[in-house]
Design a protein around this motif. Structure first.
Motif, short mmCIF file in Angstrom:
data_model
loop_
_atom_site.label_atom_id
_atom_site.label_comp_id
_atom_site.label_asym_id
_atom_site.label_seq_id
_atom_site.Cartn_x
_atom_site.Cartn_y
_atom_site.Cartn_z
N ASN A 1 -30.53 146.90 23.39
CA ASN A 1 -30.00 146.40 22.12
C ASN A 1 -29.06 147.42 21.46
O ASN A 1 -28.19 147.07 20.69
CB ASN A 1 -31.13 145.99 21.17
CG ASN A 1 -32.09 147.10 20.87
OD1 ASN A 1 -32.64 147.71 21.79
ND2 ASN A 1 -32.33 147.38 19.62
N HIS A 2 -29.21 148.70 21.80
CA HIS A 2 -28.28 149.69 21.23
C HIS A 2 -26.91 149.63 21.89
O HIS A 2 -25.92 150.02 21.27
CB HIS A 2 -28.88 151.10 21.32
CG HIS A 2 -29.85 151.39 20.22
ND1 HIS A 2 -29.47 151.96 19.03
CD2 HIS A 2 -31.18 151.16 20.12
CE1 HIS A 2 -30.53 152.09 18.25
NE2 HIS A 2 -31.58 151.59 18.89
N GLU A 3 -26.83 149.14 23.11
CA GLU A 3 -25.51 148.88 23.69
C GLU A 3 -24.83 147.75 22.92
O GLU A 3 -23.65 147.84 22.57
CB GLU A 3 -25.62 148.53 25.18
CG GLU A 3 -25.80 149.72 26.10
CD GLU A 3 -27.14 150.41 25.91
OE1 GLU A 3 -27.16 151.55 25.39
OE2 GLU A 3 -28.19 149.81 26.24
N LEU A 4 -25.58 146.69 22.66
CA LEU A 4 -25.04 145.58 21.87
C LEU A 4 -24.62 146.05 20.48
O LEU A 4 -23.60 145.62 19.94
CB LEU A 4 -26.07 144.47 21.75
CG LEU A 4 -26.43 143.73 23.04
CD1 LEU A 4 -27.65 142.86 22.83
CD2 LEU A 4 -25.25 142.91 23.54
N VAL B 1 -25.27 136.10 28.75
CA VAL B 1 -25.02 137.32 27.96
C VAL B 1 -23.59 137.79 28.15
O VAL B 1 -22.90 138.14 27.19
CB VAL B 1 -26.03 138.41 28.34
CG1 VAL B 1 -25.63 139.76 27.72
CG2 VAL B 1 -27.44 138.03 27.89
N HIS B 2 -23.12 137.80 29.38
CA HIS B 2 -21.73 138.23 29.64
C HIS B 2 -20.74 137.30 28.95
O HIS B 2 -19.73 137.74 28.40
CB HIS B 2 -21.47 138.26 31.14
CG HIS B 2 -22.28 139.27 31.87
ND1 HIS B 2 -22.58 139.16 33.21
CD2 HIS B 2 -22.88 140.43 31.45
CE1 HIS B 2 -23.32 140.19 33.59
NE2 HIS B 2 -23.51 140.97 32.54
N VAL C 1 -21.40 139.28 9.02
CA VAL C 1 -21.92 138.34 10.01
C VAL C 1 -22.98 137.46 9.35
O VAL C 1 -23.56 137.83 8.33
CB VAL C 1 -22.53 139.07 11.22
CG1 VAL C 1 -21.46 139.80 12.00
CG2 VAL C 1 -23.63 140.03 10.79
N ASN C 2 -23.22 136.32 9.94
CA ASN C 2 -24.15 135.35 9.40
C ASN C 2 -25.56 135.70 9.84
O ASN C 2 -26.04 135.26 10.88
CB ASN C 2 -23.77 133.95 9.87
CG ASN C 2 -24.70 132.88 9.31
OD1 ASN C 2 -25.37 133.11 8.31
ND2 ASN C 2 -24.73 131.73 9.96
N SER C 3 -26.23 136.53 9.04
CA SER C 3 -27.58 136.96 9.41
C SER C 3 -28.64 135.99 8.92
O SER C 3 -29.78 136.04 9.40
CB SER C 3 -27.87 138.34 8.83
OG SER C 3 -28.04 138.27 7.43
N ASP D 1 -20.59 136.47 15.00
CA ASP D 1 -21.88 135.83 14.70
C ASP D 1 -22.71 135.63 15.96
O ASP D 1 -23.93 135.83 15.96
CB ASP D 1 -21.65 134.49 14.00
CG ASP D 1 -21.17 134.66 12.57
OD1 ASP D 1 -21.52 135.68 11.94
OD2 ASP D 1 -20.46 133.77 12.08
N GLU D 2 -22.06 135.23 17.04
CA GLU D 2 -22.78 135.00 18.28
C GLU D 2 -23.32 136.31 18.85
O GLU D 2 -24.46 136.38 19.34
CB GLU D 2 -21.86 134.31 19.30
CG GLU D 2 -22.59 133.69 20.46
CD GLU D 2 -21.67 132.89 21.36
OE1 GLU D 2 -22.18 132.02 22.09
OE2 GLU D 2 -20.44 133.12 21.35
N CYS D 3 -22.51 137.37 18.78
CA CYS D 3 -22.97 138.68 19.24
C CYS D 3 -24.11 139.20 18.38
O CYS D 3 -25.06 139.81 18.88
CB CYS D 3 -21.81 139.68 19.24
SG CYS D 3 -20.57 139.38 20.52
N TRP D 4 -24.05 138.95 17.07
CA TRP D 4 -25.12 139.37 16.18
C TRP D 4 -26.42 138.66 16.52
O TRP D 4 -27.49 139.27 16.52
CB TRP D 4 -24.74 139.10 14.72
CG TRP D 4 -25.82 139.49 13.76
CD1 TRP D 4 -26.79 138.70 13.24
CD2 TRP D 4 -26.04 140.80 13.20
NE1 TRP D 4 -27.61 139.41 12.40
CE2 TRP D 4 -27.17 140.70 12.35
CE3 TRP D 4 -25.39 142.02 13.33
CZ2 TRP D 4 -27.66 141.80 11.65
CZ3 TRP D 4 -25.88 143.11 12.63
CH2 TRP D 4 -26.99 143.00 11.80
#
Length: 387
Positions: A195-198, A281-282, A211-213, A291-294
């Motif tokens: 998750n730290h790479e993301l 994921v890719h 972002v839409n959290s 938003d999608e990445c979050w």
């Protein structure tokens, strides 16, 4: 709480030393510089070609557990916990009688001949390059010059290369180089996405874009800073590092071991096969939608799905779907699972006691995050474990 665009991050004071918000968190991140500075513990060498190789951490709150498919997936409903900075208070500990730490005893490993050699896994590194070099050398995987020395051995990193520690980019550079050297020797060195790479990818790509959290305004940059993001890593981050991280796989199966970064069942949301999960994921990272990445980052920060009642069942569901006889993961530090967190800054001479991997959930799960960021141990072990 989570900081929005234009707001100052809140410094959390009850955290362990390495989980504190860094002093520079209240200043803007400067633009990327052109080159990276080599780590003093590694000899200089010319850049080497490398092939893309196959995948950060949010604590559960102290509030009442939410209603989730598996009781271990601690989160606030479907939204990320506020703050993102793990603390002794926010990460509940357990000390159950059915858990065990295993002192890994390496078996003789071939370095020549046909076929593939033994399998090794590495837990969360979080920028601790010196500790990583020492641990790899202790297992005979690299030589005194930090070059690949294990022939046809196989080495998998379970993700979380950056943040909190001093040299995350140096860690990534080392893993990329070892990937090329291992392939040339007949083995391989590969990595999973943590998750730290993301988080680092999001901080670089989207910065302070809201972002839409679903729980107020959030940004990747604020979350990155609150999770120990290092200014030196952002300064040295280059396109080659971003491309490499974006291509990492999320889940793999090796020799009956289902390898993943996070101890969560959230992977099931992204596909019914390992290939589907990795392709999804890719694709999300390729679409470059904040938003999608979050949402992907949020889901892969969930933890503790395999502990307590229902934990073994959660592991079995993952293995029924993706294969394997044991799940091997990082993400949740072993000291928290064992209740051996220790005192801040190692006061009174005490600290977390980590002797090896943590086997739990009826022996079906192996935790590999030795808690190096809290004076624990960076784990590099050979599989299978014999307990």
């Amino acid at each position: 709480m989570t900081q929005g665009a234009g707001q100052e991050p809140v410094v959390r004071t009850a955290t362990l030393r390495d989980f504190r918000v860094p002093p520079y968190a209240q200043t803007p991140v400067p633009p990327q510089t052109a080159g990276a500075v080599p780590h003093p513990s590694l000899p200089p060498r010319a850049p080497e070609p490398h092939a893309p190789t196959p995948y950060a951490s949010v604590p559960p709150p102290a509030a009442a557990p939410p209603q989730l498919p598996h009781p271990g997936n601690v989160a606030v409903g479907d939204e990320p916990p506020e703050g993102y900075t793990p603390t002794e208070r926010d990460l509940p500990v357990i000390n159950r009688g059915d858990t065990v730490q295993v002192q890994a005893v390496p078996e003789p490993r071939p370095v020549t001949g046909e076929g593939l050699g033994p399998l090794f896994v590495v837990g969360d590194v979080h920028g601790y390059l010196d500790e990583l070099v020492a641990a790899l050398a202790e297992q005979g995987l690299i030589d005194a010059d930090a070059n690949w020395a294990a022939g046809n051995a196989r080495l998998w990193f379970l993700g979380d290369f950056t943040d909190r520690g001093p040299d995350g980019i140096g860690v990534i550079d080392l893993v990329m180089r070892l990937s090329a050297e291992a392939a040339a020797a007949g083995g391989y060195c590969k990595a999973l996405m943590g998750n730290h790479e993301l988080l680092l990818i999001g901080a670089k790509r989207f910065s302070d874009t809201p972002v839409n959290s679903g729980a107020g305004t959030a940004t990747f940059q604020a979350a990155w800073l609150l999770n120990g993001g290092q200014k030196s890593d952002m300064d040295r981050l280059q396109d080659v590092h971003l491309q490499w991280m974006s291509r990492l796989d999320a889940v793999v199966e090796e020799d009956g071991h289902l390898l993943m970064h996070s101890d969560t069942t959230a992977y099931l949301d992204y596909g019914s096969t390992i290939e589907d999960v990795n392709d999804t994921v890719h694709a999300i990272l390729t679409r470059n939608d904040a938003d999608e990445c979050w949402d992907l980052f949020r889901k892969l920060t969930k933890r503790f799905a395999f502990r307590d009642e229902g934990g073994a069942e959660a592991v079995r569901e993952l293995m029924t779907t993706y294969g394997g006889q044991r799940v091997v993961h990082g993400h949740s530090p072993i000291p928290y699972l064992l209740g051996e967190v220790g005192t801040e800054d190692g006061e009174n001479g005490s600290g977390p006691v980590v002797n090896g991997p943590h086997v739990y959930a009826d022996g079906l799960a192996i935790a590999m995050d030795g808690g190096v960021t809290m004076a624990g141990k960076l784990l590099v072990v050979q599989l299978p474990l014999h307990d």
